[in-house]
Design an enzyme around this catalytic site. Sequence first.
Site, PDB file in Angstrom:
ATOM      1  N   CYS A   1      -3.315  -1.206   3.883  1.00 45.10           N
ATOM      2  CA  CYS A   1      -3.336  -1.164   5.348  1.00 45.10           C
ATOM      3  C   CYS A   1      -3.777   0.168   5.953  1.00 45.10           C
ATOM      4  O   CYS A   1      -3.158   1.218   5.715  1.00 45.10           O
ATOM      5  CB  CYS A   1      -1.967  -1.531   5.894  1.00 45.10           C
ATOM      6  SG  CYS A   1      -2.001  -1.706   7.692  1.00 45.10           S
TER       7      CYS A   1
ATOM      8  N   CYS B   1       2.188  -0.122   2.872  1.00 43.10           N
ATOM      9  CA  CYS B   1       1.357  -1.216   2.344  1.00 43.10           C
ATOM     10  C   CYS B   1       0.003  -0.656   1.890  1.00 43.10           C
ATOM     11  O   CYS B   1      -0.737  -0.076   2.686  1.00 43.10           O
ATOM     12  CB  CYS B   1       1.160  -2.287   3.408  1.00 43.10           C
ATOM     13  SG  CYS B   1       2.711  -2.758   4.207  1.00 43.10           S
TER      14      CYS B   1
ATOM     15  N   ARG C   1      -5.985 -20.916   6.887  1.00 47.07           N
ATOM     16  CA  ARG C   1      -6.918 -20.071   7.659  1.00 47.07           C
ATOM     17  C   ARG C   1      -7.734 -19.152   6.753  1.00 47.07           C
ATOM     18  O   ARG C   1      -7.174 -18.358   5.979  1.00 47.07           O
ATOM     19  CB  ARG C   1      -6.154 -19.237   8.692  1.00 47.07           C
ATOM     20  CG  ARG C   1      -7.096 -18.376   9.570  1.00 47.07           C
ATOM     21  CD  ARG C   1      -6.375 -17.678  10.724  1.00 47.07           C
ATOM     22  NE  ARG C   1      -5.616 -18.635  11.489  1.00 47.07           N
ATOM     23  CZ  ARG C   1      -4.296 -18.606  11.620  1.00 47.07           C
ATOM     24  NH1 ARG C   1      -3.595 -17.664  11.045  1.00 47.07           N
ATOM     25  NH2 ARG C   1      -3.674 -19.521  12.331  1.00 47.07           N
TER      26      ARG C   1
HETATM   27  N1  SAM Z   1       3.202  -4.851  10.646  1.00 50.06           N
HETATM   28  C1  SAM Z   1       3.393  -6.247  10.560  1.00 50.06           C
HETATM   29  C2  SAM Z   1       3.558  -6.725   9.135  1.00 50.06           C
HETATM   30  O1  SAM Z   1       3.093  -6.048   8.233  1.00 50.06           O
HETATM   31  O2  SAM Z   1       4.127  -7.792   8.958  1.00 50.06           O
HETATM   32  C3  SAM Z   1       2.301  -7.049  11.223  1.00 50.06           C
HETATM   33  C4  SAM Z   1       0.884  -6.578  11.151  1.00 50.06           C
HETATM   34  S1  SAM Z   1       0.168  -6.527   9.520  1.00 50.06           S
HETATM   35  C5  SAM Z   1      -1.320  -5.626   9.785  1.00 50.06           C
HETATM   36  C6  SAM Z   1      -0.306  -8.230   9.265  1.00 50.06           C
HETATM   37  C7  SAM Z   1      -0.967  -8.603   7.979  1.00 50.06           C
HETATM   38  O3  SAM Z   1      -2.310  -8.168   7.972  1.00 50.06           O
HETATM   39  C8  SAM Z   1      -0.425  -8.055   6.695  1.00 50.06           C
HETATM   40  O4  SAM Z   1       0.707  -8.716   6.245  1.00 50.06           O
HETATM   41  C9  SAM Z   1      -1.582  -8.282   5.741  1.00 50.06           C
HETATM   42  O5  SAM Z   1      -1.459  -9.563   5.137  1.00 50.06           O
HETATM   43  C10 SAM Z   1      -2.798  -8.262   6.662  1.00 50.06           C
HETATM   44  N2  SAM Z   1      -3.668  -7.116   6.376  1.00 50.06           N
HETATM   45  C11 SAM Z   1      -3.451  -5.817   6.717  1.00 50.06           C
HETATM   46  N3  SAM Z   1      -4.435  -5.025   6.277  1.00 50.06           N
HETATM   47  C12 SAM Z   1      -5.314  -5.841   5.631  1.00 50.06           C
HETATM   48  C13 SAM Z   1      -6.529  -5.600   4.935  1.00 50.06           C
HETATM   49  N4  SAM Z   1      -7.042  -4.384   4.808  1.00 50.06           N
HETATM   50  N5  SAM Z   1      -7.190  -6.650   4.395  1.00 50.06           N
HETATM   51  C14 SAM Z   1      -6.663  -7.901   4.515  1.00 50.06           C
HETATM   52  N6  SAM Z   1      -5.517  -8.193   5.154  1.00 50.06           N
HETATM   53  C15 SAM Z   1      -4.847  -7.172   5.695  1.00 50.06           C
HETATM   54 FE1  SF4 Z   2       2.312  -2.676   6.444  1.00 46.48          FE
HETATM   55 FE2  SF4 Z   2       0.248  -2.208   8.022  1.00 46.48          FE
HETATM   56 FE3  SF4 Z   2       2.111  -4.032   8.775  1.00 46.48          FE
HETATM   57 FE4  SF4 Z   2       2.653  -1.418   8.768  1.00 46.48          FE
HETATM   58  S1  SF4 Z   2       1.117  -2.455  10.032  1.00 46.48           S
HETATM   59  S2  SF4 Z   2       3.927  -3.053   7.927  1.00 46.48           S
HETATM   60  S3  SF4 Z   2       1.507  -0.634   7.025  1.00 46.48           S
HETATM   61  S4  SF4 Z   2       0.718  -4.165   7.027  1.00 46.48           S
END
Ligand code: SAM
Ligand code: SF4
Length: 342
Positions: free
Chosen positions: A85, A82, A289
């Site tokens: 992330c 992603c 939210r």
């Molecule tokens: N790994 C799981 C997934 O991706 O579904 C759960 C945790 S993931 C960090 C949850 C969400 O956090 C992501 O789907 C994304 O929408 C959000 N997210 C992650 N990094 C972000 C960022 N830098 N800015 C805004 N939202 C973020």
């Molecule tokens: Fe994607 Fe980060 Fe969730 Fe992993 S933790 S699936 S890299 S959003």
Amino acid sequence: MPVITERKSIQSISVPASWHDATDSAAASPLLAIDAIEALFNLPFADLIHQAQTVHRANHDANKVQLSTLLSIKTGGCSEDCGYCPQAARYHTEVESEEMLDLATVVATAKLAKENGASRFCMGAAWRGPKQRDLDPVLDMVREVKALGLETCCTLGMLKDGQAEQLKNAGLDYYNHNLDTAPEFYGEVITTRDYQDRLDTLDRVRGAGVNVCSGGIVGMGESQRERAGLIAQLANMNPQPQSVPINYLVQVEGTPLHDKLGGEKAIDWTDFVRTIAVARITMPASFVRLSAGRQEMNEATQAMCFLAGANSIFYGEKLLTTGNPDVTRDKALFAKLGITSL
Ligand code: SAM
Ligand code: SF4
Ligand code: DTB
């Protein structure tokens, strides 16, 4: 542009057939659906906010905001790519891969969140999806957090058949799984899974009787039409998601989106507020939210988001790995605005 208060006025697009009733699929016209949503984005700002406030007041207490506290129970080392992330193993960010937190730490953090006034506790893990040996300790966490009298939420990535049922049986109230953006833009941000994978997990969550929390991120370089496309996907779910997080991209050094955007904001604050307003109008009963990105936002922009129909926030000094406003700052903002928590 008429006020859209019923989901039937927005026609269906490519979501699983099980999410539609016969009338919807018979009348489906994807382009029209997104056009109608984009027309909302194009309204003069005051007209859009007025419409959003009208829908908001007809469906919610306009001065109440729900508080959810986040905890990263398994940080970093994620196999996915992603582009936003910091927890993806393949990017060089300051986030390191850590072990899963133990049960006592999670329960102590949840207790503190409750004492601070949160009503929901959301446990997040940096996984593509949980293996059974990962899920077992999470089920204990859900049971114990639920026993504290908090609503429980998990975000663990993609679920396989049967996993949502296990979470439901442990006492899970909500599962967060974001669509993140429109199908057309998804492949520019993530390549290790596809849109259908996300829709399939949401179907499993809904099928197990767990409330759906699903939203997206704005400010990733997507167009307004793609923001409308994301809202169309969410608003066409049947039932609509109970909770809709709208995140403003937090640009973290070392991630591809930071490299691409260079720390410069990809959208104006008015476009962020518009996205909240359109989510509110198209998903009248959902909790919308105001999610990541509040630390980079001034109080006036946050106040505009509440005016546009946001009625939930992440509350507590940290999101998963990045910062969030201090509880004292949020309490002061709520006092200024006459907002109380649910
Ligand atoms: N790994 C799981 C997934 O991706 O579904 C759960 C945790 S993931 C960090 C949850 C969400 O956090 C992501 O789907 C994304 O929408 C959000 N997210 C992650 N990094 C972000 C960022 N830098 N800015 C805004 N939202 C973020
Ligand atoms: Fe994607 Fe980060 Fe969730 Fe992993 S933790 S699936 S890299 S959003
Ligand atoms: C959601 O929509 N936003 C939260 C929660 N669901 C899991 C996560 C935001 C993460 C922001 C970047 C970080 O702190 O790592």
